[in-house]
Design a protein around this motif. Structure first.
Motif, PDB file in Angstrom:
ATOM      1  N   PHE C  62     -77.082 117.087  78.333  1.00 43.67           N
ATOM      2  CA  PHE C  62     -77.462 115.788  78.896  1.00 43.67           C
ATOM      3  C   PHE C  62     -77.841 114.781  77.821  1.00 43.67           C
ATOM      4  CE2 PHE C  62     -76.850 116.129  83.262  1.00 43.67           C
ATOM      5  CZ  PHE C  62     -77.086 117.431  83.630  1.00 43.67           C
ATOM      6  N   VAL C  63     -78.404 115.310  76.719  1.00 48.15           N
ATOM      7  CA  VAL C  63     -78.743 114.402  75.626  1.00 48.15           C
ATOM      8  C   VAL C  63     -77.463 113.821  75.038  1.00 48.15           C
ATOM      9  CG1 VAL C  63     -79.747 114.264  73.333  1.00 48.15           C
ATOM     10  CG2 VAL C  63     -80.878 115.608  75.108  1.00 48.15           C
ATOM     11  N   GLN C  64     -76.483 114.702  74.825  1.00 50.70           N
ATOM     12  CA  GLN C  64     -75.208 114.238  74.272  1.00 50.70           C
ATOM     13  C   GLN C  64     -74.560 113.234  75.213  1.00 50.70           C
ATOM     14  OE1 GLN C  64     -72.286 116.850  72.577  1.00 50.70           O
ATOM     15  NE2 GLN C  64     -73.761 118.522  72.435  1.00 50.70           N
ATOM     16  N   LEU C  65     -74.592 113.572  76.525  1.00 53.24           N
ATOM     17  CA  LEU C  65     -73.960 112.701  77.502  1.00 53.24           C
ATOM     18  C   LEU C  65     -74.631 111.337  77.505  1.00 53.24           C
ATOM     19  CD1 LEU C  65     -71.973 112.279  79.784  1.00 53.24           C
ATOM     20  CD2 LEU C  65     -73.630 113.255  81.362  1.00 53.24           C
ATOM     21  N   GLY C  66     -75.954 111.368  77.480  1.00 51.14           N
ATOM     22  CA  GLY C  66     -76.701 110.118  77.491  1.00 51.14           C
ATOM     23  C   GLY C  66     -76.362 109.257  76.288  1.00 51.14           C
ATOM     24  N   LYS C  67     -76.365 109.887  75.116  1.00 50.77           N
ATOM     25  CA  LYS C  67     -76.060 109.127  73.898  1.00 50.77           C
ATOM     26  C   LYS C  67     -74.665 108.535  73.973  1.00 50.77           C
ATOM     27  CE  LYS C  67     -78.936 111.512  70.501  1.00 50.77           C
ATOM     28  NZ  LYS C  67     -78.950 112.506  69.460  1.00 50.77           N
ATOM     29  N   PHE C  68     -73.735 109.337  74.448  1.00 51.97           N
ATOM     30  CA  PHE C  68     -72.352 108.891  74.535  1.00 51.97           C
ATOM     31  C   PHE C  68     -72.221 107.690  75.462  1.00 51.97           C
ATOM     32  CE2 PHE C  68     -68.007 108.582  75.334  1.00 51.97           C
ATOM     33  CZ  PHE C  68     -67.730 108.817  76.665  1.00 51.97           C
ATOM     34  N   LEU C  69     -72.806 107.804  76.656  1.00 46.74           N
ATOM     35  CA  LEU C  69     -72.685 106.710  77.616  1.00 46.74           C
ATOM     36  C   LEU C  69     -73.343 105.447  77.073  1.00 46.74           C
ATOM     37  CD1 LEU C  69     -73.284 108.562  80.991  1.00 46.74           C
ATOM     38  CD2 LEU C  69     -71.148 107.638  80.116  1.00 46.74           C
ATOM     39  N   TYR C  70     -74.485 105.633  76.446  1.00 49.81           N
ATOM     40  CA  TYR C  70     -75.185 104.481  75.886  1.00 49.81           C
ATOM     41  C   TYR C  70     -74.325 103.793  74.827  1.00 49.81           C
ATOM     42  CZ  TYR C  70     -78.728 101.827  73.383  1.00 49.81           C
ATOM     43  OH  TYR C  70     -79.424 100.818  72.764  1.00 49.81           O
ATOM     44  N   GLN C  71     -73.811 104.606  73.912  1.00 53.57           N
ATOM     45  CA  GLN C  71     -72.991 104.051  72.840  1.00 53.57           C
ATOM     46  C   GLN C  71     -71.780 103.321  73.385  1.00 53.57           C
ATOM     47  OE1 GLN C  71     -72.872 103.609  69.757  1.00 53.57           O
ATOM     48  NE2 GLN C  71     -74.434 104.889  68.849  1.00 53.57           N
ATOM     49  N   LEU C  72     -71.139 103.935  74.366  1.00 58.30           N
ATOM     50  CA  LEU C  72     -69.865 103.389  74.810  1.00 58.30           C
ATOM     51  C   LEU C  72     -70.051 102.153  75.685  1.00 58.30           C
ATOM     52  CD1 LEU C  72     -66.852 103.706  74.760  1.00 58.30           C
ATOM     53  CD2 LEU C  72     -66.999 105.207  76.731  1.00 58.30           C
ATOM     54  N   PHE C  73     -70.965 102.233  76.647  1.00 58.50           N
ATOM     55  CA  PHE C  73     -71.012 101.159  77.627  1.00 58.50           C
ATOM     56  C   PHE C  73     -72.008 100.079  77.301  1.00 58.50           C
ATOM     57  CE2 PHE C  73     -67.866 102.621  80.338  1.00 58.50           C
ATOM     58  CZ  PHE C  73     -67.978 103.980  80.503  1.00 58.50           C
ATOM     59  N   ILE C  74     -73.084 100.450  76.602  1.00 60.31           N
ATOM     60  CA  ILE C  74     -74.087  99.418  76.330  1.00 60.31           C
ATOM     61  C   ILE C  74     -73.855  98.804  74.966  1.00 60.31           C
ATOM     62  CG2 ILE C  74     -76.538  98.940  76.255  1.00 60.31           C
ATOM     63  CD1 ILE C  74     -76.869 100.685  78.473  1.00 60.31           C
ATOM     64  N   LYS C  75     -73.608  99.653  73.981  1.00 66.96           N
ATOM     65  CA  LYS C  75     -73.374  99.083  72.666  1.00 66.96           C
ATOM     66  C   LYS C  75     -71.896  98.788  72.449  1.00 66.96           C
ATOM     67  CE  LYS C  75     -76.550  99.993  69.422  1.00 66.96           C
ATOM     68  NZ  LYS C  75     -77.153 100.752  68.301  1.00 66.96           N
ATOM     69  N   LEU C  76     -71.067  99.196  73.382  1.00 61.17           N
ATOM     70  CA  LEU C  76     -69.638  98.940  73.316  1.00 61.17           C
ATOM     71  C   LEU C  76     -69.035  99.411  72.003  1.00 61.17           C
ATOM     72  CD1 LEU C  76     -69.392  95.448  74.999  1.00 61.17           C
ATOM     73  CD2 LEU C  76     -68.924  97.662  75.972  1.00 61.17           C
ATOM     74  N   ASN C  77     -69.525 100.551  71.536  1.00 62.07           N
ATOM     75  CA  ASN C  77     -69.023 101.093  70.286  1.00 62.07           C
ATOM     76  C   ASN C  77     -68.409 102.463  70.530  1.00 62.07           C
ATOM     77  OD1 ASN C  77     -68.536 101.988  67.741  1.00 62.07           O
ATOM     78  ND2 ASN C  77     -70.684 102.288  67.196  1.00 62.07           N
ATOM     79  N   PRO C  78     -67.107 102.557  70.501  1.00 64.30           N
ATOM     80  CA  PRO C  78     -66.499 103.867  70.781  1.00 64.30           C
ATOM     81  C   PRO C  78     -66.687 104.885  69.673  1.00 64.30           C
ATOM     82  CG  PRO C  78     -64.835 102.143  70.677  1.00 64.30           C
ATOM     83  CD  PRO C  78     -66.111 101.518  70.307  1.00 64.30           C
ATOM     84  N   GLY C  79     -67.186 104.462  68.542  1.00 69.67           N
ATOM     85  CA  GLY C  79     -67.453 105.444  67.500  1.00 69.67           C
ATOM     86  C   GLY C  79     -66.345 105.534  66.467  1.00 69.67           C
ATOM     87  N   THR C  80     -66.443 106.569  65.654  1.00 73.81           N
ATOM     88  CA  THR C  80     -65.491 106.775  64.566  1.00 73.81           C
ATOM     89  C   THR C  80     -64.774 108.088  64.780  1.00 73.81           C
ATOM     90  OG1 THR C  80     -67.363 106.027  63.278  1.00 73.81           O
ATOM     91  CG2 THR C  80     -65.361 106.497  62.079  1.00 73.81           C
ATOM     92  N   SER C  81     -63.518 108.114  64.415  1.00 72.11           N
ATOM     93  CA  SER C  81     -62.774 109.358  64.530  1.00 72.11           C
ATOM     94  C   SER C  81     -63.381 110.394  63.600  1.00 72.11           C
ATOM     95  CB  SER C  81     -61.315 109.107  64.147  1.00 72.11           C
ATOM     96  OG  SER C  81     -60.711 110.295  63.737  1.00 72.11           O
ATOM     97  N   TRP C  82     -63.652 111.565  64.108  1.00 74.01           N
ATOM     98  CA  TRP C  82     -64.255 112.592  63.267  1.00 74.01           C
ATOM     99  C   TRP C  82     -63.291 113.100  62.214  1.00 74.01           C
ATOM    100  CZ3 TRP C  82     -66.661 115.873  67.755  1.00 74.01           C
ATOM    101  CH2 TRP C  82     -67.805 115.203  68.220  1.00 74.01           C
ATOM    102  N   LEU C  83     -62.008 113.066  62.535  1.00 72.84           N
ATOM    103  CA  LEU C  83     -61.053 113.659  61.611  1.00 72.84           C
ATOM    104  C   LEU C  83     -60.659 112.707  60.496  1.00 72.84           C
ATOM    105  CD1 LEU C  83     -59.937 116.499  61.744  1.00 72.84           C
ATOM    106  CD2 LEU C  83     -60.756 115.750  63.952  1.00 72.84           C
ATOM    107  N   SER C  84     -60.631 111.420  60.790  1.00 72.78           N
ATOM    108  CA  SER C  84     -60.127 110.513  59.763  1.00 72.78           C
ATOM    109  C   SER C  84     -61.175 109.538  59.284  1.00 72.78           C
ATOM    110  CB  SER C  84     -58.952 109.712  60.307  1.00 72.78           C
ATOM    111  OG  SER C  84     -59.430 108.781  61.246  1.00 72.78           O
ATOM    112  N   GLY C  85     -62.293 109.426  60.001  1.00 75.13           N
ATOM    113  CA  GLY C  85     -63.301 108.459  59.608  1.00 75.13           C
ATOM    114  C   GLY C  85     -62.944 107.037  59.968  1.00 75.13           C
ATOM    115  N   PHE C  86     -61.801 106.864  60.571  1.00 73.67           N
ATOM    116  CA  PHE C  86     -61.355 105.519  60.915  1.00 73.67           C
ATOM    117  C   PHE C  86     -62.057 105.101  62.198  1.00 73.67           C
ATOM    118  CE2 PHE C  86     -57.681 103.162  59.313  1.00 73.67           C
ATOM    119  CZ  PHE C  86     -57.646 102.089  60.185  1.00 73.67           C
TER     120      PHE C  86
END
Lengths: 538, 326, 324
Positions: C62-86
């Protein structure tokens, strides 16, 4: 007519010889590239997408190939396992007790934008990479400090500094790429698409996922400052155009239409078009390069069958290596007896290991060992079912199928399951899911390769309390630390592992590189990437 | 007499071909119609009445149906000889048709006003605004408020839809209106209204009409002439009085006999026994002979010709008596 | 009508969030260790543990889920690819337009060619044009598109040198992928249109139109086709799904890096940020297109428009009542 091991030996030794020869040649007299007339541009096709060109990014072969052209690390390697030669730094000194490595920089270093590069930039490169990359790969050092303009100190982890080869690897082989603080701060996207390095080429245009164009750096610092430029840093083309072609059969088509000149990713089916006698043999030639990935098998000590030495030996003797190589690699591959290739691989390799016969293919011997097991356990052949986990990577299932057929001939059952690479990693962690595995990887040295250390027991699931494990550790320990390592210790470890049949190497495919007729010599670096910029040509 | 004829159908033969079976839908039908007159075509379902009407206006579905012979003369011109482009000019302008089911006869996707406007724009040389105005007037003429011009068919009831259709059919003042069972799908009260409407408009615009129906009551209210159709043939033809007062053909007699009567009290209606013949396998002689209570051997042998019974009354029966011979 | 559109768009929000949760959960439970993929086979257990911590994989669900939803929908940041860093956003900004353009061009060509073909086949039922159309559509629905694409590349690129064989350097590069990708769409559109038209052509209002004296062309396209379009519009939704998914094959063959390959490599490499973001974006695209399809319905069939208008929450009416 079967090709014998002799022929393989010839090929591999011959390859080793020619590579060393070309490296010796590179050693003398190339402080400044000769003016190459004629072709000034080469177009290359790659099948992987380089994605990010940032210095800290992880990535595939295509990215590595480009990064080797545009960046440099602290030291440089011509051949894996060699002593590093100077690149950014002239020399390095290890202090084992203090767990530090002190490096001395060269003079006259500047990056593609003209910014001068000093020791503080070196420290900055290390520290920024560690911070931004968010990866455990950079855990081996805590920080780097610049002492003066030309000296810096890398503060290592005490446990990492003693590991064999770790320092060399960190400085050169898997090293941190150098960039200036000025360029980094000026970059808007953390150098993802606008890298600024110190190498002989710079990126002149980058279309994400599609094309990268590299152009020669006219004022390459290493040449300007009068230092020797190693063979694989020569800039023999003014421009290298790299196109990403994701569909492998399209690469052959692109070569035929002239959209690209060279590629190392031509598929096995299409390669015959460019070889002798092929449709396009007039315009192209094919250069063989020993591949990076080899196939081999490991056994699971935890299960009843995997833990039984007779079963292991029976399976090892049922491997028809010649058959596999003839069927699957058209007779051309490098046999692997130790689980990593030949002289072109990591350091603690002893060429005389190629002279020995390992687990020669013999169904009779296999049957003997199987019968021993059956006698001990009181079982019948039909009752024995071995679980075989195969990684679905680089055609690994193909030799696995051949082995499965042979084992079925012995009368036992084989439950073979093929997993995609990511799931395979998870399966390996489950100690009851398999008796033995076949997979495919590149290697760096005996101990790392076999994960025979305390923190990485995943392939074998040895019982850490058992006497056998303690015995294994007594062979492994000396090899782990550079302080205690000796070639004899490696030999003993290898013999122990062989006697107990924990590992069975198979073979490595050749990588085929298709180049146009006007390229005279292909240059491969220590990581088996093509250094296109350094190709010698008309 | 032919030059005065408004409409003359001569020996019309229409066949449907389906699955290599030939269906004889219309077998040598002939009749005449004067200007301003209404002809009622009566008969059972499947007798061929609609086919006759569709042949006149030329909208028979061509792959299965084909006109195999005959002439259809409208004011002297044979419609069957005209190509489709000429027929397009005639359809909607000189000849109009109203179909049986108002629920499906209008395009659900177009506003009703526009559907009327469309036929006006097609045939009359007027501007768009004028056509729109004309369409609105037509709506009023059929008793629909002109504001409803902009509404879609699904917003109208069945009866109102039929009025719209009638408005559409009469918009360009056609000389001939073909009405195929225009009130069959409506309930009785609405039926009366729609029939009244048709009657008035017909008188106003002097339109000739062919009214297809199986309802003898409707015929009685509207028609001047009646043609009884059976198995693709007209088996009796005459004025309203001829047919209603002196039905001659056994089938016609049977039709009237099957009607419930207000005056008499009967326990059971008396239908005609049997079923109409399979149109792909018509009997050799008189097509009614298998069901006819008065059939003779001669009836079954050869096809029967139309016999004149005096004046306008004709009957296709060898047993038809001359008038006065009952 | 506006009310209806707004309501539909608002219902998209919970749908997209639900999709995000579902894809997150799926990737959470799928076997395969991203840390090992990143660090390679010879990483030690400690390194792997460290890597997992850095990636955020050590936290409870649930912690992971919460962080993910927050990042994606509130901060509108989909993150960085883990494999390429892009950064995922940078890649998507470049890739999404390519995939969408390819998909929409393919669909558009499918409609522009498929519908007239279907109309022609219906109007000439059982005659030669109809038979050709049916054989053609059967062929193109059955032929695998990657085979066809490669054959086309060999013919037009290699032998005839008319068109480029890969890449996106000029507009010519788009011809082969769009044409090859649209063939199955043309085929199924033609069949669908044909069968809908056959039904419609037999209807009474077409007979009425004919009886009014309209020319065959006007009857076909003004009266028959608009009514035949409704089942076709329904199919469009499914078509888009096929195009978005199938574009991966074309993107791969013609080296036009779009979302397709990005997603599939993300899945095989267990690159969670990539997979999650792309799936959520696809859900949004899909949702919006379905709303558009429903709106198009309203314009094509006024009966449906009436249904929408009756069902909407009439904001003006509610306000009036409140004030009263």
């Amino acid at each position: 007519m079967k090709l014998t091991r002799r022929d393989f030996l010839k090929v591999s030794l011959g390859g080793a010889v020619s590579l060393s020869a070309s490296m010796l040649l590179a050693g003398c007299g190339s402080g400044g590239s000769e003016k190459q007339t004629g072709h000034t541009k080469i177009k290359v096709g790659v099948s992987g997408d380089p994605k990010s060109l940032a210095p800290y990014a992880l990535g595939n072969d295509a990215r590595k190939m480009i990064c080797f052209h545009i960046y440099q690390a602290a030291m440089h390697l011509l051949k894996a396992g060699d002593t590093p030669i100077p690149a950014i730094c002239e020399s390095y000194e290890m202090d084992m007790d203090g767990a530090t490595v002190t490096v001395k920089l060269r003079d006259g270093i500047h990056d593609h934008d003209g910014n001068p590069f000093t020791a503080s930039d070196l420290a900055y490169s290390y520290n920024t990479t560690k911070e931004v990359a968010n990866s455990a790969s950079y855990d081996y050092f805590t920080e780097v400090k610049a002492i003066d303009e030309k000296t810096a100190v890398i503060y290592y982890n005490p446990t990492d500094i003693v590991k064999r080869n770790n320092v060399e690897s960190a400085l050169a082989q898997g090293g941190v790429y150098m960039f200036t603080q000025a360029a980094w701060e000026a970059s808007e996207d953390a150098m993802v698409a606008t890298p600024v390095g110190t190498g002989p080429y710079r990126v002149s245009s980058f279309s994400v996922g599609a094309k990268v164009i590299l152009e020669k750096v006219e004022d390459f610092w290493q040449a300007e400052a009068g230092y020797e430029v190693p063979r694989d840093y020569q800039a023999n083309f003014d421009e290298i155009e790299i196109s990403v072609i994701t569909e492998v059969s399209q690469i052959a088509i692109a070569l035929e239409t002239g959209d690209i000149d060279a590629s190392a990713n031509v598929s096995e089916q299409d390669i015959t078009l460019f070889q002798e006698g092929g449709e396009h043999a007039d315009d192209f030639k094919v250069v063989k390069n020993e591949g990076f990935l080899g196939y081999f098998m490991t056994f699971n000590a935890h299960t009843e069958l995997g833990g039984n030495i007779n079963i292991r030996k029976a399976i090892c003797h049922a491997v028809d290596l010649d058959g596999m190589i003839n069927t699957l690699a058209k007779g051309e591959a490098v046999r692997m007896n130790a689980p990593y290739g030949t002289a072109s691989s990591a350091g603690d390799y002893d060429p005389k290991w190629d002279e020995r016969e390992y687990f020669p293919f013999s169904m009779d011997t296999a049957k003997e060992y199987l019968d021993k097991y059956l006698a001990e356990s009181g079982k019948k052949a039909e009752d024995v079912v071995v679980k075989f986990a195969v990684q679905n990577n680089a055609n690994c299932p193909k030799p696995a199928e051949i082995l499965q057929a042979k084992l079925l001939e012995l009368g036992i059952g084989v439950d073979m399951k093929v997993y995609d690479p990511a799931t395979f990693n998870t399966i390996l962690t489950e100690e009851d899911s398999y008796d033995f595995t076949m997979y495919c990887m590149g290697w760096n040295g005996v101990v790392n390769a076999w994960q025979l250390n305390d923190s990485s027991n995943y392939y074998y699931h040895f019982d850490k309390e058992s006497a056998m494990y303690q015995e294994l550790l007594s062979y492994t320990e000396p090899c782990m630390s550079r302080v205690t390592w000796t070639q004899e210790a490696t030999e003993k470890l290898w013999q122990y592992v062989y006697d107990n049949a924990w590992v069975r190497g198979l073979y490595k495919n050749y990588d085929n590189i298709v180049v146009p007729k006007w390229v005279n010599e292909v240059v491969i670096n220590f990581n088996r990437n093509c250094m296109y910029g350094s190709f010698v040509h008309d | 007499m032919k030059d005065n004829q408004f409409l003359s159908v001569e020996d019309l033969v229409v066949e449907y071909t389906s699955n290599d079976q030939v269906i004889h839908a219309v077998n040598r039908v002939s009749f005449r119609l004067d200007k301003g007159q209404t002809l009622g075509l009566v008969g059972e379902t499947g007798a061929g009445k609609t086919t006759i009407a569709k042949s006149i206006i030329g909208i028979l579905p061509d792959p299965p149906a084909k006109v195999r012979g005959g002439r259809i003369l409208l004011e002297g011109e044979d419609l069957l000889q005209l190509d489709d482009r000429h027929m397009q000019k005639i359809r909607g302008k000189k000849i109009s048709m109203v179909f049986q089911d108002p629920m499906t006869a209008l395009n659900p996707n177009m506003k009703v006003g526009h559907q009327i406007q469309e036929v006006v724009e097609l045939h009359e040389n007027v501007s768009r605004k004028e056509a729109e105005e004309h369409a609105k007037r037509m709506l009023e003429m059929v008793g629909i408020p002109r504001d409803r011009f902009y509404e879609y068919p699904h917003q109208f009831s069945g009866g109102m839809k039929q009025r719209v259709i009638i408005a559409m059919a009469l918009a360009c003042k056609p000389d001939l209106l073909l009405a195929d069972e225009p009130t069959t799908a409506l309930d009785v009260t609405i039926q009366a209204q729609v029939l009244e409407l048709i009657k008035n408009l017909k008188v106003e615009q002097q339109t000739s009409m062919i009214l297809i129906t199986h309802d003898l009551g409707v015929v009685a209210g509207l028609c001047d002439y009646v043609g009884v159709v059976y198995a693709g043939e007209i088996i009796e033809y005459g004025t309203l009085e001829d047919i209603f007062d002196h039905p001659t053909h056994p089938y016609t007699i049977g039709l009237f006999g099957a009607l419930p009567s207000m005056g008499k009290r009967v326990k059971r209606l008396s239908p005609i026994h049997g079923l109409p013949p399979d149109p792909s396998k018509l009997p050799e002689g008189c097509s009614f002979s298998p069901r006819c209570p008065r059939a003779t051997e001669a009836c079954k042998k050869a096809p029967v010709e139309m016999r004149n019974l005096g004046g306008t009354h004709e009957c296709r029966c060898i047993l038809a008596d001359k008038p006065g011979d009952r | 009508m506006i009310n209806y559109i707004i309501k539909r768009l608002l219902t998209l929000i919970p749908v997209v969030i639900a999709v995000a949760i579902v894809i997150f959960t799926i990737m959470y439970f799928v076997p395969g260790d991203p840390a090992k993929n990143i660090l390679g086979q010879d990483a030690t257990e400690e390194q792997l543990q460290r890597e997992r911590e850095l990636l955020g994989l050590a936290d409870p669900y649930f912690v992971q889920l919460g962080k993910f939803l927050y990042q994606l929908f509130i901060k509108l940041n989909p993150g960085t690819s883990w494999l390429s860093g892009f950064p995922v956003m940078t890649e998507l900004r470049v890739r999404i337009p390519r995939t969408l353009l390819l998909s929409f061009l393919t669909m558009a060509l499918g409609v522009a060619v498929g519908i007239p073909l279907g109309v022609t086949a219906a109007v000439n039922q059982n005659k030669l044009p109809d038979k050709l159309c049916m054989i053609g559509s059967m062929t193109f629905i059955s032929i695998p598109d990657f085979w066809l694409a490669l054959e086309a590349v060999i013919l037009f690129g290699l032998r005839l040198h008319w068109l480029p064989t890969f890449g996106m350097s000029s507009w010519k590069c788009w011809i082969l992928p769009v044409v090859c990708g649209s063939l199955p769409g043309i085929a199924s559109n033609a069949r669908q249109t044909r069968s809908a038209m056959l039904e419609v052509i037999r209807s009474d209002y077409v007979a009425t139109a004919k009886a009014k004296g309209l020319a065959p062309g006007a009857i076909k396209y003004k009266h028959a086709l608009p009514n035949a379009l409704i089942p076709l519009i329904t199919m469009m939704g499914g078509h888009l799904a096929r195009c978005l998914g199938g574009s991966m094959i074309l993107e791969n063959i013609f080296s036009m890096p779009g979302m397709g390959m990005y997603l599939t490599t993300g899945i095989t490499q267990r690159d969670y940020p990539v997979v999650r973001s792309v799936v959520v974006i696809l859900a949004i695209v899909f949702g919006v297109v379905m709303v558009l399809v429903d709106i198009v319905y309203a314009f094509v069939d006024p009966r449906i428009k009436a249904i929408y208008e009756n069902q909407t929450f009439n904001l003006a009416f509610w306000r009036k009542r409140k004030d009263a």
